[in-house]
Design a protein around this motif. Structure first.
Motif, PDB file in Angstrom:
ATOM      1  N   ARG A  46      -9.496  -0.705   2.253  1.00 53.52           N
ATOM      2  CA  ARG A  46      -8.828  -1.849   2.978  1.00 53.52           C
ATOM      3  C   ARG A  46      -9.557  -2.915   3.121  1.00 53.52           C
ATOM      4  NH1 ARG A  46      -7.975   1.606   8.102  1.00 53.52           N
ATOM      5  NH2 ARG A  46      -6.375   2.984   7.106  1.00 53.52           N
ATOM      6  N   ARG A 117      -2.646  -7.892   8.632  1.00 56.40           N
ATOM      7  CA  ARG A 117      -2.500  -7.138  10.024  1.00 56.40           C
ATOM      8  C   ARG A 117      -1.666  -5.890   9.302  1.00 56.40           C
ATOM      9  NH1 ARG A 117       0.493 -10.617  14.202  1.00 56.40           N
ATOM     10  NH2 ARG A 117       2.163  -9.913  13.061  1.00 56.40           N
ATOM     11  N   LEU A 118      -0.924  -6.186   8.205  1.00 55.53           N
ATOM     12  CA  LEU A 118      -0.331  -4.919   7.809  1.00 55.53           C
ATOM     13  C   LEU A 118      -1.167  -3.935   6.743  1.00 55.53           C
ATOM     14  CD1 LEU A 118       3.139  -6.611   6.220  1.00 55.53           C
ATOM     15  CD2 LEU A 118       2.727  -4.724   8.148  1.00 55.53           C
ATOM     16  N   LYS A 120      -4.152  -3.233   7.531  1.00 55.03           N
ATOM     17  CA  LYS A 120      -4.795  -2.577   8.540  1.00 55.03           C
ATOM     18  C   LYS A 120      -4.264  -1.230   8.772  1.00 55.03           C
ATOM     19  CE  LYS A 120      -6.828  -6.005  11.549  1.00 55.03           C
ATOM     20  NZ  LYS A 120      -6.585  -7.097  12.451  1.00 55.03           N
ATOM     21  N   PHE A 121      -2.960  -1.066   8.440  1.00 55.90           N
ATOM     22  CA  PHE A 121      -2.183   0.140   8.618  1.00 55.90           C
ATOM     23  C   PHE A 121      -1.935   1.132   7.252  1.00 55.90           C
ATOM     24  CE2 PHE A 121      -1.240  -1.858  12.266  1.00 55.90           C
ATOM     25  CZ  PHE A 121      -1.458  -1.067  13.315  1.00 55.90           C
TER      26      PHE A 121
ATOM     27  N   ARG B 134       0.480   9.440  10.805  1.00 56.31           N
ATOM     28  CA  ARG B 134      -0.841   9.692  10.964  1.00 56.31           C
ATOM     29  C   ARG B 134      -1.026  10.421  12.378  1.00 56.31           C
ATOM     30  NH1 ARG B 134      -4.640   4.770  11.682  1.00 56.31           N
ATOM     31  NH2 ARG B 134      -3.690   4.083   9.859  1.00 56.31           N
ATOM     32  N   THR B 151       3.411   5.066  10.246  1.00 57.19           N
ATOM     33  CA  THR B 151       2.716   4.109   9.389  1.00 57.19           C
ATOM     34  C   THR B 151       3.588   3.386   8.304  1.00 57.19           C
ATOM     35  OG1 THR B 151       2.122   5.761   7.716  1.00 57.19           O
ATOM     36  CG2 THR B 151       0.449   5.406   9.203  1.00 57.19           C
ATOM     37  N   ALA B 175       2.436  -4.403  14.510  1.00 59.23           N
ATOM     38  CA  ALA B 175       2.379  -5.139  13.217  1.00 59.23           C
ATOM     39  C   ALA B 175       3.367  -4.581  12.403  1.00 59.23           C
ATOM     40  CB  ALA B 175       0.820  -4.650  12.689  1.00 59.23           C
ATOM     41  N   LEU B 176       3.945  -3.367  12.448  1.00 55.12           N
ATOM     42  CA  LEU B 176       4.670  -2.703  11.513  1.00 55.12           C
ATOM     43  C   LEU B 176       6.198  -2.831  12.113  1.00 55.12           C
ATOM     44  CD1 LEU B 176       2.714   0.363  10.228  1.00 55.12           C
ATOM     45  CD2 LEU B 176       3.242  -1.827   8.949  1.00 55.12           C
TER      46      LEU B 176
END
Lengths: 652, 260
Positions: A46, A117-118, A120-121, B134, B151, B175-176
């Motif tokens: 990442r 930001r994306l 990070k996931f 997750r 996620t 964020a998602l």
């Protein structure tokens, strides 16, 4: 006055949109790590991709920021430049282009932030990679949309960099008039600017700047394209440049008018143009320059036309001058008149302004009132008055050394006598070899006048001594008593010994051999050495043997400190100066360090008092001192972490 | 000090150097060889970029050549058809300029035949739960693992309020969360960014639908009031279904096709 010189040449080139993307992406590729493996921990993966996205975003921001920063803001530059740029590049278009670049910058920033930001996931290398791709792709798309504004800005930059650098505040002559009336010819005459002159209208399509000197000042001459007499709205870009210069520059305006009408415009039309742009002149010094006088003079014109032109001068709109660039008449006169009037105008306007007061307040010009009516003119000596001014041509002129030199064959052949005019007390001194005088003295001042006499006296005395036989005695006497002989012998041996010692020490101090510590050296001493050394020294054999015995013992055990030495030994050595024997030996004796660096007792007392005083407070408060035991970390993490019991492992 | 168009000025005054045209011609002629040399030597990323550029250039070149060809080719027009009655064997297609055009009616019928619930992406890859969720460990000793973090991209309605953490089983990170989707109208061939109203169905599982997970193939309802679509009755349509065609979690945006 704040002097702002604009340097539009410093703007960095603006790459085209596709180049822009290439530059940034290849920079990202070069400046960020390129190797990543799916086996790495996901955090590392990442971070790898986030860095790429961030770096690209930052590079884009930096490059776009540079563009926005480089290009001048129309509101901040001098109104002349702002208007000129409006005329040349269209203000709205310019602002829009810069605004779009700014928007693109913000969009890229937000895109970068979103995608980071994306990231990070993201849970796999594949997803990270796809997100990075998406981020760079979106940024590239944003830049692709800026194709037109970037292209426009590059064009503007290239044109801006070629604009003549016009100083808006300096002394300026501004040449204007109808096309083809001889503006550029005048410019070429007056300055070194090489403006193209052609026999057709609108040869000059933009502003040109030339520089000249007048009264040791730098002047700027601006040549403008010709202007036609019509409405402001109808004027094209070429004419508008001239109008801009007329409107904003504080200059002396030279309005050119062609009386011969060779330019293809009648005098009436030219005069009407003068009248229509008159409001632009303001109250700046203005000249109506009648050019091409070789072809047509003012007097050749019909009466009414003459009257019309003269009327302009009478009203005070402009002064009339005439010139012919072809014949080279009146050019310099016109220039000088224009410069003079502008200088006067500038001084006047400065005096009118408020800033001048700051300076004027500091100047005091005192004009004393007249005391009486007696005239007191400056005194000029009559001799000075009667003196004739030196003139090269005059045969009666006073002779100069230069003339003398020339007369006798010039430089190199005849050397002039520079000493002739020395001002000395005595004229004879002039030609002295050492005439130099330092501090009012020369060499002769330091010579004792009686030195000859003194030498003679000394020699005489010497002769007398010889005659008396004073020196004879010293050579002949050989009677030396025994004591003296012994002393001399001793001294000789001491000197020899000293020499030997010095040489030995020199040998010892050369480092070209293995070093031996003091301790080792001490252990290497043998009885033979000892005896050899003391063979010549007059000590009783008994003592020397005893000392040798001691030395032999010292190999086995360390000698005890001097204090504990046997009394017997002490007694045995009494009377002899062989104490040095023990001091030479390297013995580790604990030194009292409290005395180091202190020369005597008094110093020691002072120091100890100080020490006691310094310690008193911390002792009273029972504070921690440097000698106290310290435990910095009570429980070092590495020794106590983990579940293993104490003592099961040396290191955790 | 050169000012304004000084290069042009200089050319006007002094002309170009005598061999200017020759040099120019040679340079151009050499360019082809230079390019080919470069193309043969280049490797790696630069080669990729170069090839792509070359590829698009070639396409463009071929297109222009084709265009020019078409200009010179004989265009058959209606005038070529001889007037009057013609025997069948002489009936030529010369007069016809275009291929058969399907009438709107036929199109409509075909579409109906194809089935009402046919969607652009009828099949999707199955997504395992552990890919979507997750596990988040909780508790003082981090031994409990009942909490899940989604996620994938999600849609969350306006009125949503988070439950207290103790009762919150699924975390859908800010964020998602997505509010808008890029919707392509297949007939208009135009794309619009429209607000999402709801998630109609996620083919993976009903739980995903409930959670509002947006994956490839998910049917979402979008607000099409901007497009100004009208029903046969004359009412303005504002909600319409669309199917997601990309993997939002990989692209950072939602692309979808309007179902018409």
């Amino acid at each position: 006055m704040s002097q702002t010189l604009y340097n539009f040449k410093r703007i960095h080139p603006v790459p085209s949109s596709s180049d822009f993307v290439d530059i940034v992406l290849s920079r990202t590729q070069r400046k960020t790590p390129t190797v990543v493996h799916p086996g790495y921990s996901i955090g590392r993966i990442r971070q790898f991709y986030m860095r790429k996205v961030k770096y690209t975003q930052e590079t884009f921001e930096e490059k776009l920021g540079l563009i926005i920063q480089d290009f001048p803001q129309l509101d901040n530059v001098h109104p002349f430049y702002s208007d000129l740029m409006n005329v040349l590049y269209d203000k709205d278009h310019y602002k829009l282009a810069l605004g779009q670049i700014n928007t693109a910058k913000h969009l890229i920033t937000s895109t970068g932030k979103d995608l980071v930001r994306l990231l990070k996931f993201a849970d796999s290398l594949y997803r990270c990679k796809m997100l990075k791709k998406a981020a760079l792709g979106r940024m590239a798309t944003i830049m692709k949309r800026q194709k037109d504004s970037l292209g426009y800005l590059e064009q503007v930059r290239m044109h801006l960099s070629r604009l003549p650098s016009i100083d808006t505040n300096t002394r300026t002559l501004l040449i204007c008039g109808y096309p083809n009336v001889g503006k550029s010819s005048f410019m070429n005459k007056v300055t070194r600017a090489d403006v193209d002159v052609q026999p057709y209208a609108f040869t000059t399509k933009s502003l040109f700047v030339g520089h000249m000197d007048y009264k040791y000042l730098r002047w700027q001459v601006i040549d403008t394209p010709g202007i036609l007499d019509h409405e402001l709205e109808e004027r094209n870009t070429i004419e508008m440049q001239a109008i801009t210069a007329l409107a904003h520059l504080r200059a002396c305006v030279l309005f050119f008018i062609d009386l011969s009408e060779q330019c293809g415009y009648s005098i009436e039309v030219q005069l009407s143009l003068f009248n229509s742009i008159k409001p632009l002149f303001g109250n700046r010094p203005t000249f109506l320059v009648m050019s091409k006088t070789d072809a047509c003079q003012l007097e050749d014109l019909p009466e009414e036309m003459q009257a019309k032109i003269r009327h302009i001068e009478e009203v005070g709109d402009a002064k009339l001058t005439r010139l012919s660039s072809y014949m080279d008449t009146g050019v310099m006169e016109t220039r000088n008149m224009a410069c003079e009037s502008l200088l006067q105008f500038r001084v006047d306007s400065k005096l009118k302004g408020s800033k001048i007061k700051d300076t004027l307040n500091r100047i005091n010009l005192s004009v004393p009132a007249k005391r009486d009516s007696v005239e007191r003119p400056a005194f000029i000596p009559p001799k000075a008055l009667s003196k004739v001014k030196y003139d090269k041509e005059d045969p009666e002129r006073p002779m100069l050394l230069r003339d003398v030199e020339l007369m006798n064959g010039g430089a190199g052949v005849y050397s002039i006598n520079l000493k002739k005019d020395y001002l000395l007390k005595n004229d004879e001194w002039k030609e002295d070899v050492i005439p130099e005088i330092i501090d009012g003295k020369n060499i002769s001042d330091f010579i004792d006048p009686e030195i000859e006499h003194k030498l003679a006296m000394l020699e005489k005395e010497e002769e007398q001594f010889q005659a008396e036989g004073v020196y004879d005695h010293e050579n002949g006497s050989e009677e030396v008593d025994e004591d003296e002989a012994r002393i001399i012998k001793m001294a000789k041996s001491i000197r020899a010994r000293k020499q030997v010692l010095a040489q030995e020490s020199r040998l010892r101090n050369t480092t070209n051999r293995p070093k031996i510590t003091t301790k080792m050296r001490a252990s290497k001493h043998t009885v033979e050495d000892f005896e050899k050394r003391f063979k010549n020294v007059e000590i009783s054999g008994n003592v020397s043997e005893r000392a040798a015995g001691l030395l032999a013992n010292s190999k086995r055990k360390r000698p005890t400190s001097i204090m504990n030495r046997d009394d017997k030994e002490e007694k045995a050595m009494e009377g002899n100066n062989s104490n040095t024997l023990f001091e030479q030996r390297s013995v580790s004796v604990v030194r009292d360090r409290s005395m180091t660096g202190l020369q005597n007792d008094s110093m020691y007392n002072v120091a100890s008092k100080k020490k006691a005083k310094f310690q008193r407070k911390s002792n009273l408060l029972a504070k921690r001192g440097e000698a106290d035991r310290q435990i910095l970390t009570k429980m070092p993490k590495h020794l106590f972490s983990g579940k293993r019991k104490n003592g099961t492992n040396d290191y955790r | 000090m050169p000012q304004n168009e000084y290069i042009e000025e200089s050319i006007k005054r002094h002309g170009r150097r005598f061999d200017h045209d020759e040099r120019k011609r040679k340079r151009e002629a050499r360019m082809v060889h230079k390019n080919s040399q470069f193309a043969q030597k280049v490797h790696g990323l630069k080669a990729k970029i170069h090839n792509k550029k070359r590829h698009s250039e070639k396409i463009q070149m071929k297109k222009t050549i084709k265009m020019h060809d078409e200009k010179s080719a004989n265009q058959k027009t209606g005038d070529a058809v001889p007037e009057g009655a013609v025997p069948a064997y002489l009936l030529d297609r010369e007069g016809q300029q275009r291929a058969k055009i399907l009438s709107n009616m036929i199109k409509q019928k075909r579409k109906e035949k194809a089935g009402k619930w046919n969607v652009p992406l009828p099949k999707v890859r199955g997504i395992a739960e552990d890919e979507t969720f997750r596990v988040i460990k909780t508790g003082k000793q981090k031994t409990k693992s009942w909490k899940r973090l989604v996620t994938k991209a999600t849609f969350i309605g306006e009125g949503f309020t988070r439950k207290p953490p103790k009762y919150e089983r699924f975390i859908r990170p800010m964020a998602l969360r997505y509010k808008k989707a890029n919707v392509t109208h297949p007939e208009l061939k135009a794309t619009f960014q429209l607000p999402i109203i709801s998630v109609k169905k996620n083919p993976q599982s009903p739980m995903y639908t409930q959670l509002g997970v947006l994956t490839k193939g998910t049917i979402i309802e979008v607000n099409v009031s901007e497009l100004g679509l009208v029903t046969t009755g004359g009412k303005v349509v504002w909600g319409k279904y669309a199917q997601i065609t990309n993997n939002p979690e990989n692209d950072g945006c939602i692309n979808s096709v309007l179902l018409v």
